[in-house]
Design a protein around this motif. Structure first.
Motif, PDB file in Angstrom:
ATOM      1  N   LEU A   1       9.061   1.500   3.569  1.00 43.85           N
ATOM      2  CA  LEU A   1       9.336   2.436   4.666  1.00 43.85           C
ATOM      3  C   LEU A   1       9.858   1.664   5.885  1.00 43.85           C
ATOM      4  O   LEU A   1      10.844   2.053   6.512  1.00 43.85           O
ATOM      5  N   HIS A   2       9.201   0.570   6.177  1.00 46.94           N
ATOM      6  CA  HIS A   2       9.582  -0.253   7.340  1.00 46.94           C
ATOM      7  C   HIS A   2      11.017  -0.767   7.176  1.00 46.94           C
ATOM      8  O   HIS A   2      11.842  -0.676   8.084  1.00 46.94           O
ATOM      9  N   LYS A   3      11.315  -1.334   5.969  1.00 44.51           N
ATOM     10  CA  LYS A   3      12.641  -1.916   5.728  1.00 44.51           C
ATOM     11  C   LYS A   3      13.743  -0.853   5.866  1.00 44.51           C
ATOM     12  O   LYS A   3      14.765  -1.081   6.495  1.00 44.51           O
TER      13      LYS A   3
ATOM     14  N   ILE B   1       0.515  12.986  -0.788  1.00 43.93           N
ATOM     15  CA  ILE B   1       1.295  13.491  -1.926  1.00 43.93           C
ATOM     16  C   ILE B   1       2.065  14.705  -1.388  1.00 43.93           C
ATOM     17  O   ILE B   1       1.478  15.690  -0.950  1.00 43.93           O
ATOM     18  N   LEU B   2       3.393  14.594  -1.399  1.00 44.66           N
ATOM     19  CA  LEU B   2       4.233  15.617  -0.753  1.00 44.66           C
ATOM     20  C   LEU B   2       4.736  16.615  -1.801  1.00 44.66           C
ATOM     21  O   LEU B   2       5.342  16.220  -2.797  1.00 44.66           O
ATOM     22  N   ILE B   3       4.483  17.893  -1.547  1.00 48.45           N
ATOM     23  CA  ILE B   3       4.940  18.950  -2.474  1.00 48.45           C
ATOM     24  C   ILE B   3       5.815  19.919  -1.679  1.00 48.45           C
ATOM     25  O   ILE B   3       5.304  20.684  -0.865  1.00 48.45           O
TER      26      ILE B   3
ATOM     27  N   HIS C   1       0.856  -1.201   0.000  1.00 53.70           N
ATOM     28  CA  HIS C   1       0.000   0.000   0.000  1.00 53.70           C
ATOM     29  C   HIS C   1       0.891   1.251   0.000  1.00 53.70           C
ATOM     30  O   HIS C   1       1.732   1.413   0.882  1.00 53.70           O
ATOM     31  N   PRO C   2       0.743   2.119  -1.021  1.00 56.02           N
ATOM     32  CA  PRO C   2       1.631   3.305  -1.080  1.00 56.02           C
ATOM     33  C   PRO C   2       1.228   4.341  -0.022  1.00 56.02           C
ATOM     34  O   PRO C   2       0.055   4.692   0.082  1.00 56.02           O
ATOM     35  N   LEU C   3       2.205   4.797   0.743  1.00 58.14           N
ATOM     36  CA  LEU C   3       1.919   5.803   1.787  1.00 58.14           C
ATOM     37  C   LEU C   3       2.340   7.206   1.343  1.00 58.14           C
ATOM     38  O   LEU C   3       1.685   8.175   1.652  1.00 58.14           O
ATOM     39  N   PHE C   4       3.497   7.269   0.631  1.00 57.35           N
ATOM     40  CA  PHE C   4       4.026   8.597   0.300  1.00 57.35           C
ATOM     41  C   PHE C   4       4.396   8.685  -1.178  1.00 57.35           C
ATOM     42  O   PHE C   4       4.812   7.699  -1.779  1.00 57.35           O
ATOM     43  N   LEU C   5       4.247   9.921  -1.712  1.00 56.70           N
ATOM     44  CA  LEU C   5       4.559  10.184  -3.112  1.00 56.70           C
ATOM     45  C   LEU C   5       5.174  11.579  -3.139  1.00 56.70           C
ATOM     46  O   LEU C   5       4.524  12.534  -2.705  1.00 56.70           O
TER      47      LEU C   5
ATOM     48  N   CYS D   1       9.860  10.016  -6.135  1.00 55.70           N
ATOM     49  CA  CYS D   1      10.135   9.002  -5.111  1.00 55.70           C
ATOM     50  C   CYS D   1       8.805   8.561  -4.510  1.00 55.70           C
ATOM     51  O   CYS D   1       7.895   9.383  -4.336  1.00 55.70           O
ATOM     52  N   THR D   2       8.682   7.260  -4.207  1.00 58.90           N
ATOM     53  CA  THR D   2       7.462   6.794  -3.520  1.00 58.90           C
ATOM     54  C   THR D   2       7.905   5.880  -2.384  1.00 58.90           C
ATOM     55  O   THR D   2       9.048   5.411  -2.345  1.00 58.90           O
ATOM     56  N   ALA D   3       6.986   5.621  -1.456  1.00 57.56           N
ATOM     57  CA  ALA D   3       7.295   4.672  -0.371  1.00 57.56           C
ATOM     58  C   ALA D   3       6.028   3.909  -0.008  1.00 57.56           C
ATOM     59  O   ALA D   3       5.006   4.522   0.301  1.00 57.56           O
TER      60      ALA D   3
END
Length: 1516
Positions: free
Chosen positions: A993-995, A1189-1191, A972-976, A986-988
């Protein structure tokens, strides 16, 4: 012209130097090794074209007045005035070394050096020297010089003993708890009174500063007293000036504490009062009956034109002053007849004539063409159309041109008569048509040159009837406000006036008169055009243009033509005296009357005396000088009759200025300095009657020793203002009343607009004009008198004599005097300032009135009247609009404004009983509001999946939630993360993210050898790396501290802040990227900080693929999750401790309020380093499972559309941004947002720790409404240091509401579980009362993280109790913000009425002035509205002076325009006097990443003289 251009534009030295260098480059040899500043000082004076007589004064002043002024100034000399000179930008400023500067914080939360410079501990020595604030201030300005801004720094040369040691102490310390600076502006009753002792802090640790850190790197100021700073020296000078007692004395006012009523000052019991009996109207001699006087003026023209055709009527001169053409009576009659016939019969068709009798026609003739004007005037009279003479419009923007247009429109004028030459000279459009002048109706232009006129047929005769009350002509007049009105003169008045003038002046046929006046209006028209024809006189007309080139021309004409009468103004006498040396052999013996038409001007007596003493040897007879008084409405009021040779001359009245200001006639005996000498203007006109009435209120007759408005009743006066019935009644139909209010007789009088009295022997004296009347605090002053006083102050070097305007503006319930003068191009700054301060003293001494503003403008820039005088009303308009562009200005609000309400006294604390009683009586609710209860709502989403109970879930931690998500929904994508182009860089997912977090945790343990509980600084650009590093720290049991990375281009400014946080947080390690790691260890970094003392730096770019060896230990709820460091707007750096329990509570509250689920996407455009921005960026997605979605906000600089296009493209429902992002979009995008659709947005939340900026959110909503943005979507959050999210607009909550709060009640403090508390008594306040906001919530921070963990100072911020009331048992956190809770009409989700929290501002930002509490933003909002060129504004206080800093986005010429506007608006709206106005370039006011102004930084930079201001004005 090159030389002049140097002086006319640039205020700043920078621009001046550039131009000067360019011009002088070919001529100036470069001196080597000479300090440029010295070279500049010793420059030779530039040659400036000599001033033409235009620049000369309209009056010539007697030595008497100059002597009086010099005597008054001599008094002041004894107590040398040390006014601080304003500071202008110089290019030769020496920059102080970088380490001494406080770099303005341009970006960050954490980049605030000022925070740490709030110094504490003062040694005992300092305590001693501060015992008496006055001695300290006086000592600190010893040796300061008023000479120039460059030299007015502190000189430590003399008195080295004391000031040296004091300076050393000041250099390294700053008084911390200087909560109440000594009020040095208060006027102490006796010199021995000491100000209150100053609270000194306990000698303790400097907040936010490491024990071992180097002190000298701190800013060298003591609570803002920079030792070597020019600025604060000037402020001290200003304070010393302000300590002088005010004049006039400050009256006592009764002030209602709630309404702040400004009382009108009570009359002074000792003021002079009129004591005479009520005056009786004075009659003139009867109008004689002469058998052959014509029945109408046109009949006189017909008689002379047909019987005396060869007699000369009018002689015109060429430019050199030689006669060029003489119009005979025959020619005048025949040409007027042709024109009359043409006007009536040749302009239209027979059935549709353009003109018919009674229509109005404009006469547009230049001042050097009296012949064509006279023909046109009489042509109109013969055609029975009404001439309206006006000035020739030269440009579209003539001063007062628009008002002339209004007159033409209201008179219904469609036709203008002019000459061919004049028509050619009018401004044209590109296709050759005459331009449409601003405000003018469309006109048809008719040329009246003879060749274009049709000869009238033999049988055509004009209709000449006996004169009646029908209008003959309309003369324009400009009122004090600048509006132009047309005074209508009837045919009978025109005729009667000519008869009265003929009798009074004893005209006889064939005499020659020389007319220097404007022949289109007033005495020039009455004598030179009308009475002339009545008596078959010969007029020689001397135009203004000839006088400018040959000032003696009128005297030469009198000599050459043996003229019997001359019509002049004082100006013409003055010019003739100046040019007198050129002509020895002129004789004035033929003159029997020298009519001085502005003899009513109080200062004309000196011009007449001087002219007589010079020209008596040329045959001028003393009895020939005949002053007269005129006005457009009453026409000629009085004229001195030609005397009998040898008879004693009329006496003079020497009046007391003080008496005059109270409207009373008192012969001046005591102080000759404040005396006014006036001459009489003769007796009332034949056939007239005069009375004096009170200038304001009903027309009550004055007493015999009282000054009032002169009113005249006569057949020879104006009949009305054309088309203005209301104003007409007030002016032309005045019936005087007696003291009981009953009318005296039934004869209507006309108000003349002149102030005066009737003296002994029924002689009339005029002391001023109603238009020049300035009524200040109930006393009357005359503008002309003030002009004269200003000119008596050695003005010649500084200003042009004739170019001074004096008017009053209404500011704060009273009139304030403004003086504007044109400065000579060669006057130095020093001379100008010297002259200005002397003028202030002279006016104060002679008139006992303060000047509010004194401005000098460049030569030739004041708006002119057609004859070259100053257009006063236009000047006043420019001043109020901020378009005057002064080059020097001095404001004196402290001395002038004496009607401020008394400072409010603090009331004693309110006890529990009175509040409880207050509640019972007023029925008020205690101001309390609470959000939904977290515990009662089951979090179904997590409960189902995690199978734990809701109560257990409250003790879950983010680390565990992430581990669970990595197992349950690994992909499940958390960040973009997006870049400036909007592409994903970049995505996570949950698993990624955990790893990565695990790998970082293992590096921390292996490389960093860290233990659980160690602090780790995270130094990353906004992105996903920051998030992984944060969770890596949590996995390793370390405490992360997010810090904004330093800026590579401005390391010196940004790196010390990073260094500070690393030290203060005692970080064991820094996690960062390879690029930043290189930067931290670079040579550039070493120049800013000591790079050897960094803790371990680990870069996380290449991580070993190693699993976490140690077993993850779950934290306890009380354990710290992270430290949140940020800088408040007051510049305090504070670190706040957030426990794991608080983090979970916060994420949970946000999840519920914003309804966040794993299927959601939200867009975040915020800085991720502190406060709610950090929580939304790093924590919420992990907790709620939604995709963020991070800007990064900095990407918007290269692509403004990025944020909104992302929201549109991804169809985002919820988005978060900061005020700076919203402002960028509002200002930058305008209407260009094509292809973007915002109809998907449900909530757009602005994250802030300040009062909501309603105007910005409204503009944003309005601007993007058309692309689908719902107006209810935009809302604001409110958080503080103790609780980052107190209020958050949710989806199910009611709409945001706005409350309009009266600014006065804010100043008086009248107005989550949140409770509103009195910050001093800690008692709860009622609904709608303003107080400090306290919160109680599971996600409140657990305390401040200070250097030595010494939390006693702020312990009560986090766990404090109310002093009484139901909620006294609850533990509350104090936010430090003021606000109020108000029950709205809206319903919340629960169905109850919604309690809204309104935030007003930070408590520690408020300004305590005059016993009231002001919020900077309110003053700033007022200031920003005053002028289009103010880009941004910030205010702060320094020793009880309010300092206003404005950013100028226009040209530098406008800098000084802002000073009066800023002073006016703050006085009008906030009842405060501005002490210092600083004008700076755009971008100087430091703003942090949250868009908040850093006012304390600004203050530090200002006091350390680091702002490079365009202009600094010190208001007196």
């Amino acid at each position: 012209m090159n030389f002049l251009s140097l002086f006319l534009g640039d205020i700043t030295q920078k621009g001046y130097e550039k131009k000067r260098a360019k011009l002088l480059a070919p001529y100036v040899p470069q001196t080597q090794g000479v300090d440029p500043a010295l070279q500049k000082e010793s420059r030779t004076q530039m040659p400036v074209p000599s001033a033409t007589p235009t620049s000369c004064m309209n009056f010539h002043f007697a030595d008497i007045h100059t002597e009086a002024v010099q005597a008054a100034l001599a008094k002041h000399k004894e107590q040398k005035m040390a006014l601080p000179m304003p500071t202008k930008r110089r290019s030769t400023f020496v920059q102080s070394p970088a380490d001494a500067c406080t770099p303005p914080d341009t970006s960050s939360a954490s980049e605030d050096e000022g925070s740490l410079r709030r110094q504490a501990a003062l040694s005992a020595a300092l305590h001693q020297s501060l015992q008496n604030a006055e001695s300290w201030i006086n000592r600190s300005i010893q040796g300061s010089s008023t000479s120039s801004s460059a030299s007015s720094t502190l000189s430590h040369g003399e008195g080295k003993g004391t000031s040296g040691s004091l300076a050393d102490v000041f250099a390294n310390t700053r008084i911390e708890n200087f909560s109440v600076p000594p009020d040095v502006t208060a006027t102490t009753s006796s010199s021995s009174a000491r100000p209150a002792a100053i609270d000194l802090p306990p000698s303790g640790i400097v907040k936010g500063m490491h024990k071992g850190s180097n002190r000298s790197s701190l800013m060298d100021t003591a609570d803002g007293v920079p030792v070597s700073s020019r600025v604060s020296t000037k402020i001290q000078q200003l304070l010393n000036t302000l300590k002088r007692p005010k004049r006039p004395p400050l009256k006592e006012f009764f002030v209602d504490d709630f309404e702040e009523i400004v009382e009108v000052p009570q009359p002074d019991p000792n003021q002079p009062k009129p004591e005479g009996r009520q005056m009786t109207p004075v009659k003139g001699e009867p109008l004689g009956v002469v058998c052959n006087w014509p029945p109408a003026l046109e009949a006189a023209l017909q008689r002379w034109g047909t019987t005396q055709a060869k007699c000369p009527c009018l002689t015109a001169l060429d430019v050199t002053g030689k006669p060029v053409y003489t119009l005979t009576y025959g020619k005048l009659w025949s040409r007027s007849l042709k024109l009359a016939y043409t006007l009536l019969n040749k302009l239209g068709t027979k059935n549709e004539p353009v003109l018919k009798p009674g229509d109005r026609v404009a006469l547009v003739y230049p001042n050097n063409d009296p012949v064509m004007f006279m023909v046109a005037f009489y042509g109109c009279l013969l055609a029975e159309v009404i001439p309206v003479p006006i000035e020739v419009p030269l440009t579209r923007k003539d001063a007062g041109g628009q008002q002339i247009g209004f007159l033409l429109g209201s008179c219904g004028i469609a036709l203008a008569l002019t000459t061919e030459v004049c028509l050619k000279g009018l401004p044209k459009t590109q296709n050759g048509e005459i331009v449409q002048f601003k405000g003018w109706p469309r006109l048809k232009w008719v040329v009246t040159d003879s060749k274009y006129l049709s000869k009238s047929p033999k049988d055509w005769q004009p209709n000449i009837s006996a004169a009646g009350t029908e209008p003959a002509y309309i003369e324009y007049k400009t009122s004090k406000e600048g509006s132009v009105m047309g005074v209508t003169v009837s045919r009978i008045a025109m005729l009667s006036h000519c008869q009265a003038l003929s009798q009074a002046c004893n005209y006889s046929e064939g005499e020659t008169i020389v007319n220097v006046l404007d022949f289109k209006k007033d005495a020039g028209l009455w004598h030179g055009i009308l009475t002339n024809v009545m008596n078959k006189l010969h007029t020689v007309s001397v135009p203004y243009s000839v006088m400018k080139t040959c000032p003696l021309s009128w005297v030469q004409r009198v000599h050459a033509h043996k003229a019997k009468v001359a019509l002049v103004k004082c100006r013409d006498l003055h010019w003739a005296m100046m040019a007198h040396r050129d002509q020895r052999d002129v004789s004035l013996s033929s003159l029997r009357m020298l009519i001085v038409t502005d003899g009513a001007n109080p200062w004309s007596v000196s011009s007449c005396d001087a002219f007589l003493s010079l020209f008596q040897s040329h045959g001028l007879k003393p009895e020939a000088i005949c002053p007269c008084a005129t006005s457009p409405e009453a026409m000629t009021i009085a004229i001195r009759r030609p005397g009998v040779p040898g008879a004693p001359l009329p006496g003079r009245a020497i009046l007391s200025m003080n008496g005059l200001s109270f409207g009373v006639i008192r012969v001046n005996t005591e102080d000759k300095n404040s005396a006014l000498t006036v001459q009489d203007v003769g007796h009332v006109m034949p056939g007239g009657m005069m009375c004096i009435v009170k200038p304001d209120g009903p027309p009550q007759l004055c007493k015999t020793d009282e000054i009032g408005e002169i009113c005249v009743s006569s057949r020879a006066g104006g009949m009305m203002y054309y088309g203005l019935a209301g104003v007409t009644k007030n002016t032309f139909e005045v019936i005087p009343v007696n003291s009981a209010g009953s009318p005296v007789g039934d004869v209507p009088f006309v108000r003349s607009g002149l102030l005066g009295f009737v003296g002994p022997g029924s002689l009339v004296f005029v002391v001023g004009k109603m238009d020049g009347l300035l009524t200040v605090s109930g006393r009357r002053h005359n503008a002309d008198d003030i002009v004269a006083t200003g000119l008596a102050v050695e003005s010649i070097k500084t200003v042009y004599r004739g170019r001074i305007a004096v008017f009053s503006v209404s500011v704060f319930y009273d009139e304030r005097i403004v003086v504007v003068a044109e400065q000579r191009p060669d006057a130095s700054e020093e001379d100008s300032f010297q002259w200005m301060s002397r003028v202030l003293q002279a006016i104060d001494s002679i008139h006992q009135v303060g000047v509010y503003c004194l401005a000098l403008v460049p030569a030739n820039t004041l708006p002119k009247t057609p004859l070259g005088g100053i257009h006063i009303s236009q000047t006043k308009q420019h001043f109020l609009e901020g378009s005057l562009h002064p080059c020097n200005i001095l404001m004196c609000p402290h001395t002038c404004v004496t009607n401020l309400p008394k400072p409010r006294q603090k009331q004693p604390g309110v006890g529990p009983a009175s509040v409880m009683v207050g509640n019972l009586v007023a029925g008020k609710r205690i101001a309390q509001a609470s959000g939904r209860d977290l515990g009662q709502i089951e979090d179904n989403d997590l409960v189902k999946k995690y199978l734990i109970t809701a109560s257990l879930f409250q003790h879950q931690f983010l680390t565990e939630v992430l581990q669970w998500r990595a197992q349950a929904t690994p992909d499940h994508p958390l960040f973009l993360l997006l870049n400036a182009k909007g592409t994903t860089v970049c995505t996570a997912t949950c698993l990624q993210l955990h790893k990565k977090a695990e790998r970082i945790a293992s590096v921390l343990c292996d490389k960093g050898h860290l233990n659980a509980g160690d602090n780790v600084v995270l130094l990353y650009p906004p992105g996903i790396e920051l998030i992984t590093a944060f969770y890596g720290c949590l996995y390793a049991g370390c405490i992360p501290v997010t810090v904004r990375p330093p800026h590579a281009q401005s390391l010196a400014a940004t790196l010390p802040t990073v260094r500070m946080i690393v030290e203060v947080s005692k970080a064991a390690c820094i996690l960062t990227t390879q690029t930043l790691m290189r930067l931290l260890k670079s040579r550039e970094a070493a120049a800013a900080v000591d790079v050897k003392t960094w803790p371990t730096i680990i870069d996380t770019d290449d991580l070993p693929r190693k699993r976490l060896s140690q077993i993850y230990k779950p934290p306890t709820p009380e354990m710290l999750a992270y430290l949140d460091f940020s800088v408040s707007t007051t510049g305090m750096l504070t670190g706040v401790k957030m426990s794991h329990a608080a983090v979970s509570g916060l994420c949970r509250a946000i999840k519920l309020q914003c309804e966040l689920y794993s299927s959601r996407q939200i867009a975040i455009c915020l800085d991720p380093y502190c406060g709610l921005g950090f929580v939304l960026w790093c924590l919420c997605s992990v907790y709620s499972g939604h995709q963020s979605i991070l800007i990064p906000p900095m990407e918007l600089e290269s692509n403004l559309f990025l944020w909104l296009s992302t929201v549109s493209q991804y169809k985002i429902r919820d988005t978060f941004c900061s005020y700076s992002v919203m402002e960028l979009c509002t200002k930058g995008l305008g209407n260009q947002a094509r292809g973007i659709n915002l109809s998907c947005v449900r909530t757009c939340v602005v994250v802030a720790e300040e009062r909501p900026r309603v105007s910005l959110t409204h503009s944003f909503s309005k601007l993007f409404k058309d692309i689908g943005l719902s107006p209810r979507a935009v809302s604001t959050t409110f958080g503080s240091r103790v609780n980052v999210a107190i209020c958050l607009q949710g989806t199910s909550g009611p709409d945001p509401t706005t409350v309009y709060v009266d600014l006065k009640s804010l100043r008086h403090d009248r107005y989550i579980k949140v409770v509103i508390v009195n910050p001093e008594t800690k008692g709860p306040l009622g609904d709608s009362h303003l107080g400090e906001i306290w919160v109680n919530s599971p996600h409140t921070a657990s305390g401040y993280y200070t250097i030595y963990d010494n939390e006693t100072l702020q312990a009560d911020h986090f766990n404090t109790r109310l002093s009484f009331g139901d909620a006294a048992q609850t533990l509350w956190a104090r936010t430090g913000y003021l606000g109020f809770v108000r029950r709205t009409e809206l319903t919340a989700a629960s169905g109850e009425r919604h309690d809204a929290l309104y935030v007003v501002g930070a408590l520690d930002e408020t300004l305590e002035l005059r016993g009231l509490r002001y919020h900077p933003i309110d003053i700033e909002t007022s200031v920003s509205r005053t002028h289009r060129s103010i880009a941004e504004c910030a205010v702060f206080t320094w020793t009880n002076l309010l300092v206003v800093v404005v950013e100028l986005c226009g040209c530098e010429q406008e800098a000084l325009d802002l000073v009066p506007l800023v002073t006016n608006v703050v006085l009008e709206e906030h009842y405060l006097i501005v002490g210092v106005v600083v004008v700076v370039d755009p971008g100087v006011i430091p703003i942090n990443s949250r868009g908040e102004k850093q006012r304390m930084h600004l203050r530090d930079s200002f006091l350390a003289d680091q702002l490079d201001p365009i202009y600094v004005a010190y208001n007196m």
